[in-house]
Write an enzyme that holds these catalytic residues in place. Structure first.
Site, PDB file in Angstrom:
ATOM      1  N   MET A  30     -24.618  28.211 -26.472  1.00  0.00           N
ATOM      2  CA  MET A  30     -25.217  27.656 -27.692  1.00  0.00           C
ATOM      3  C   MET A  30     -26.063  26.431 -27.341  1.00  0.00           C
ATOM      4  O   MET A  30     -26.378  25.609 -28.210  1.00  0.00           O
ATOM      5  CB  MET A  30     -24.124  27.286 -28.695  1.00  0.00           C
ATOM      6  CG  MET A  30     -23.299  28.502 -29.132  1.00  0.00           C
ATOM      7  SD  MET A  30     -22.565  28.327 -30.762  1.00  0.00           S
ATOM      8  CE  MET A  30     -21.508  26.912 -30.512  1.00  0.00           C
ATOM      9  N   HIS A  37     -21.465  24.639 -18.463  1.00  0.00           N
ATOM     10  CA  HIS A  37     -22.449  25.734 -18.499  1.00  0.00           C
ATOM     11  C   HIS A  37     -23.078  25.934 -17.113  1.00  0.00           C
ATOM     12  O   HIS A  37     -23.307  27.070 -16.691  1.00  0.00           O
ATOM     13  CB  HIS A  37     -23.574  25.428 -19.489  1.00  0.00           C
ATOM     14  CG  HIS A  37     -23.131  25.240 -20.913  1.00  0.00           C
ATOM     15  ND1 HIS A  37     -23.161  24.015 -21.535  1.00  0.00           N
ATOM     16  CD2 HIS A  37     -22.658  26.111 -21.829  1.00  0.00           C
ATOM     17  CE1 HIS A  37     -22.733  24.141 -22.781  1.00  0.00           C
ATOM     18  NE2 HIS A  37     -22.421  25.400 -22.994  1.00  0.00           N
TER      19      HIS A  37
HETATM   20  P1  AMP Z   1     -20.877  27.211 -25.729  1.00  0.00           P
HETATM   21  O1  AMP Z   1     -22.285  26.783 -25.483  1.00  0.00           O
HETATM   22  O2  AMP Z   1     -19.957  26.108 -26.111  1.00  0.00           O
HETATM   23  O3  AMP Z   1     -20.790  28.408 -26.651  1.00  0.00           O
HETATM   24  O4  AMP Z   1     -20.330  27.729 -24.322  1.00  0.00           O
HETATM   25  C1  AMP Z   1     -21.007  28.709 -23.595  1.00  0.00           C
HETATM   26  C2  AMP Z   1     -20.135  29.154 -22.462  1.00  0.00           C
HETATM   27  O5  AMP Z   1     -19.859  28.038 -21.607  1.00  0.00           O
HETATM   28  C3  AMP Z   1     -18.777  29.699 -22.930  1.00  0.00           C
HETATM   29  O6  AMP Z   1     -18.450  30.836 -22.157  1.00  0.00           O
HETATM   30  C4  AMP Z   1     -17.846  28.556 -22.646  1.00  0.00           C
HETATM   31  O7  AMP Z   1     -16.519  28.957 -22.410  1.00  0.00           O
HETATM   32  C5  AMP Z   1     -18.472  27.963 -21.385  1.00  0.00           C
HETATM   33  N1  AMP Z   1     -18.039  26.574 -21.218  1.00  0.00           N
HETATM   34  C6  AMP Z   1     -18.133  25.568 -22.117  1.00  0.00           C
HETATM   35  N2  AMP Z   1     -17.567  24.446 -21.632  1.00  0.00           N
HETATM   36  C7  AMP Z   1     -17.091  24.751 -20.411  1.00  0.00           C
HETATM   37  C8  AMP Z   1     -16.384  24.015 -19.404  1.00  0.00           C
HETATM   38  N3  AMP Z   1     -16.056  22.735 -19.563  1.00  0.00           N
HETATM   39  N4  AMP Z   1     -16.074  24.664 -18.259  1.00  0.00           N
HETATM   40  C9  AMP Z   1     -16.382  25.967 -18.071  1.00  0.00           C
HETATM   41  N5  AMP Z   1     -17.049  26.710 -18.990  1.00  0.00           N
HETATM   42  C10 AMP Z   1     -17.397  26.110 -20.136  1.00  0.00           C
END
Ligand code: AMP
Length: 282
Positions: A30, A37
């Protein structure tokens, strides 16, 4: 690196890449990209020949009163980071591109969407599964990369891919943390200085549980009680749940045994934070 906003364009670029029989990786996000990320993108770069990153703040996974409008959208910084990491294409569609009409077709991964975050965010995982199914159909990756940070989401997407025979692999990457243990999250931006300090208690509580399990404690109720004590150190932390579940079925367990997921959700000021650890207990 190409930046495309339409489904037609992304399909064209990816299918051209695929014709060279290259392995296509997708990292759905997102935006407001951070080290968490980046670790997914790096894993994709390592495993795949062509890496697509989607940046889409998906409205169907936000409930009424949630932070859809104020969710950070630093698009230029995200583009710069993706370029530096060697991403091949960013797919950044508009809401209208993804949902030209009011959506009436949903992917609902039953049972797994109900516990943990599903309790306080009804419809959230239906929105997540649906947008991931759409992104997988649009990009048609060989592999998609997700973070362990969102453990329930990872379990749900893996199950969706299995149940719907989607011809792709899901890779789950470890949670990336800040120096004091706080899991990286786009929502950490909502924390003021004091809240940011206290936010480290979530991981401290999880570590306490791991330590106690190492010392032989097996009763979930005892572990939860000890984790609560740590979170109570901060008056600002409002615990939503502390749950100990089977890591595959997400069923609550009374005694830790086998692959278990210990998960916390808590409000801290205006931020809702989640964190977890997964353990294999003898
Ligand atoms: P989001 O943008 O929050 O929807 O996250 C996108 C992807 O990044 C998802 O698969 C999350 O699980 C992963 N993600 C977010 N924060 C972390 C983190 N601290 N460590 C590893 N992966 C992450």
């Amino acid at each position: 690196m190409e930046i495309v906003k339409t489904i037609e364009q992304v399909r064209k670029v990816v299918s051209e890449a695929g014709m060279a029989s290259r392995e296509i990786g997708l990292v759905p996000t997102m935006g407001a990209l951070h080290e968490g990320h980046f670790s997914l993108i790096k894993a994709a770069k390592k495993q795949c020949d062509f890496v697509a990153v989607s940046i889409f703040v998906n409205p169907t996974q936000f409930g009424p009163g949630e932070d859809l409008a104020k969710y950070p959208r630093p698009f230029d910084a995200d583009v710069k980071a993706c370029k530096e990491l060697g991403v091949d294409i960013i797919f950044a569609p508009s809401d209208k591109e993804m949902y030209p009409e009011k959506n009436i077709t949903w992917v609902n991964v039953e049972k797994l969407s109900e516990p943990l975050c599903g309790k306080s965010r009804p419809g959230h995982f239906r929105g997540v599964a649906t947008v991931c199914a759409k992104l997988f159909n649009i990009v048609q990756p060989d592999v998609a990369f997700f973070g362990q940070k969102d453990a329930q989401q990872a379990v749900i997407i893996q199950r969706m891919v299995a149940d719907l025979n989607m011809p792709m692999e899901i890779v789950v990457c470890p949670t990336v943390r800040q120096i004091d243990g706080l899991a990286m999250s786009s929502r950490n931006k909502y924390l003021n200085d004091k809240e940011r300090k206290d936010a480290a208690l979530l991981y401290a509580a999880l570590q306490e549980a791991e330590m106690l399990i190492g010392a032989g404690v097996r009763k979930s109720s005892e572990l939860v009680r000890e984790m609560e004590k740590i979170l109570k150190i901060s008056k600002q932390i409002k615990v939503e749940y502390i749950s100990i579940v089977n890591a595959q079925t997400l069923d609550e367990i009374d005694e830790v045994k086998g692959k278990v997921l210990i998960a916390i959700a808590a409000k801290l000021g205006s931020a809702r934070l989640i964190d977890n650890i997964m353990l294999d207990v003898e």
